[in-house]
Design a protein around this motif. Structure first.
Motif, PDB file in Angstrom:
ATOM      1  N   UNK A 192     -57.944 -49.292 -18.757  1.00 26.00           N
ATOM      2  CA  UNK A 192     -57.834 -47.950 -18.184  1.00 26.00           C
ATOM      3  C   UNK A 192     -57.552 -48.040 -16.691  1.00 26.00           C
ATOM      4  N   UNK A 193     -58.273 -48.910 -16.018  1.00 30.60           N
ATOM      5  CA  UNK A 193     -58.066 -49.087 -14.577  1.00 30.60           C
ATOM      6  C   UNK A 193     -56.650 -49.587 -14.294  1.00 30.60           C
ATOM      7  N   UNK A 194     -56.196 -50.558 -15.087  1.00 27.56           N
ATOM      8  CA  UNK A 194     -54.823 -51.059 -14.917  1.00 27.56           C
ATOM      9  C   UNK A 194     -53.801 -49.961 -15.149  1.00 27.56           C
ATOM     10  N   UNK A 195     -54.056 -49.113 -16.121  1.00 25.27           N
ATOM     11  CA  UNK A 195     -53.143 -48.002 -16.398  1.00 25.27           C
ATOM     12  C   UNK A 195     -53.086 -47.055 -15.207  1.00 25.27           C
ATOM     13  N   UNK A 196     -54.239 -46.737 -14.636  1.00 22.03           N
ATOM     14  CA  UNK A 196     -54.268 -45.835 -13.479  1.00 22.03           C
ATOM     15  C   UNK A 196     -53.560 -46.462 -12.276  1.00 22.03           C
ATOM     16  N   UNK A 197     -53.819 -47.745 -12.006  1.00 22.68           N
ATOM     17  CA  UNK A 197     -53.126 -48.433 -10.916  1.00 22.68           C
ATOM     18  C   UNK A 197     -51.612 -48.358 -11.127  1.00 22.68           C
ATOM     19  N   UNK A 198     -51.190 -48.681 -12.361  1.00 23.69           N
ATOM     20  CA  UNK A 198     -49.765 -48.716 -12.671  1.00 23.69           C
ATOM     21  C   UNK A 198     -49.116 -47.346 -12.530  1.00 23.69           C
ATOM     22  N   UNK A 199     -49.754 -46.333 -13.077  1.00 23.44           N
ATOM     23  CA  UNK A 199     -49.209 -44.978 -12.995  1.00 23.44           C
ATOM     24  C   UNK A 199     -49.048 -44.572 -11.533  1.00 23.44           C
ATOM     25  N   UNK A 200     -50.024 -44.881 -10.708  1.00 23.42           N
ATOM     26  CA  UNK A 200     -49.932 -44.514  -9.291  1.00 23.42           C
ATOM     27  C   UNK A 200     -48.824 -45.290  -8.591  1.00 23.42           C
ATOM     28  N   UNK A 240     -52.766 -35.535 -15.320  1.00 23.31           N
ATOM     29  CA  UNK A 240     -54.075 -35.714 -14.686  1.00 23.31           C
ATOM     30  C   UNK A 240     -54.601 -37.120 -14.947  1.00 23.31           C
ATOM     31  N   UNK A 241     -55.623 -37.477 -14.179  1.00 24.30           N
ATOM     32  CA  UNK A 241     -56.278 -38.755 -14.415  1.00 24.30           C
ATOM     33  C   UNK A 241     -56.807 -38.816 -15.842  1.00 24.30           C
ATOM     34  N   UNK A 242     -57.344 -37.698 -16.332  1.00 24.83           N
ATOM     35  CA  UNK A 242     -57.903 -37.673 -17.683  1.00 24.83           C
ATOM     36  C   UNK A 242     -56.832 -37.902 -18.738  1.00 24.83           C
ATOM     37  N   UNK A 262     -56.622 -41.608 -18.779  1.00 25.33           N
ATOM     38  CA  UNK A 262     -57.886 -42.187 -19.247  1.00 25.33           C
ATOM     39  C   UNK A 262     -58.036 -42.029 -20.759  1.00 25.33           C
ATOM     40  N   UNK A 263     -57.671 -40.871 -21.281  1.00 28.92           N
ATOM     41  CA  UNK A 263     -57.809 -40.612 -22.725  1.00 28.92           C
ATOM     42  C   UNK A 263     -56.997 -41.571 -23.589  1.00 28.92           C
ATOM     43  N   UNK A 264     -55.951 -42.146 -23.033  1.00 29.00           N
ATOM     44  CA  UNK A 264     -55.137 -43.090 -23.794  1.00 29.00           C
ATOM     45  C   UNK A 264     -55.882 -44.389 -24.076  1.00 29.00           C
ATOM     46  N   UNK A 310     -62.059 -35.566 -13.770  1.00 32.10           N
ATOM     47  CA  UNK A 310     -60.835 -36.320 -14.041  1.00 32.10           C
ATOM     48  C   UNK A 310     -59.722 -35.396 -14.543  1.00 32.10           C
ATOM     49  N   UNK A 311     -60.073 -34.356 -15.266  1.00 31.30           N
ATOM     50  CA  UNK A 311     -59.083 -33.409 -15.786  1.00 31.30           C
ATOM     51  C   UNK A 311     -58.522 -32.501 -14.708  1.00 31.30           C
ATOM     52  N   UNK A 312     -59.227 -32.379 -13.599  1.00 28.33           N
ATOM     53  CA  UNK A 312     -58.780 -31.481 -12.536  1.00 28.33           C
ATOM     54  C   UNK A 312     -57.978 -32.197 -11.442  1.00 28.33           C
TER      55      UNK A 312
END
Length: 137
Positions: A7-15, A74-76, A79-81, A117-119
């Protein structure tokens, strides 16, 4: 709420991708930046591609490119993935009132985290990263 490594890697990558959405960024570049295996990251990126958040382009000049909407994603959504939003570690055995009370509090904390996270959109996160970086890209 503790996030899994994927999840953290996904968030880093998306950003990373959203910061420069026109550029095709090789997975190896992101893997190197965050000190992870390119093979491990490729699995995360494949899931992001299946979700339509990024697209994969093969060959010379290829890589991944952000395709989602930074103001709506959104971050959520990310994260949900990768996270199981189910009941978690709830156990079925007879529990004490203290166990039940703690479970209630922890469930409420999880709901607050999910709402937060959804906001927060990717656009908001990019602004925050920009400020944290002293205005530099």
């Amino acid at each position: 709420m503790k996030l899994q490594v994927n999840t953290t890697l996904a968030l880093y990558s998306v950003l990373e991708f959203a910061a420069d959405p026109q550029r095709h960024i090789p997975a190896a570049e992101i893997a190197d930046k965050y000190g992870v295996s390119p093979h491990h990251l490729a699995k995360v990126l494949a899931e992001l591609a299946r979700a339509g958040i990024v697209e994969s382009v093969r060959g010379v000049g290829g890589g991944y490119r952000f395709t989602a909407n930074v103001r709506r994603l959104t971050l959520m959504d990310v994260i949900q993935l990768f996270e199981d939003s189910g009941a978690g570690n709830r156990h079925e055995a007879a529990r004490t009132p203290v166990d039940q009370a703690l479970e209630t509090v922890l469930a409420e904390i999880d709901q607050i985290a999910k709402a937060t996270f959804s906001s927060i959109t990717i656009a908001t996160m990019l602004q925050l990263v920009h400020r944290q970086n002293g205005g530099k890209r």
